[in-house]
Scaffold this motif. Sequence first.
Motif: not given
Length: 57
Positions: A29-34, A37-43, A47-54
């Motif tokens: 689960l933690c790996n999936g959240f990583r 997430m936005d690496g700089q904000r830790g959340l 925006e991170s969902l849009k970018k990383n899902s692509v």
Amino acid sequence: MELNIAVDFEDYFPSMMERLGAEGFIGELCNGFRLLMDGQRGLITFESLKKNSVILG
């Protein structure tokens, strides 16, 4: 016009818990959240969902 859409949902958490054990499951689960997430904000942000899902497809 009325649409009747049925969605089947199968909960894989119990079988994953059985196979991985509690610590392994939490680790996955933690790996999936990583991944999401936005690496700089830790959340996970919109925006991170849009970018990383692509990236993940």
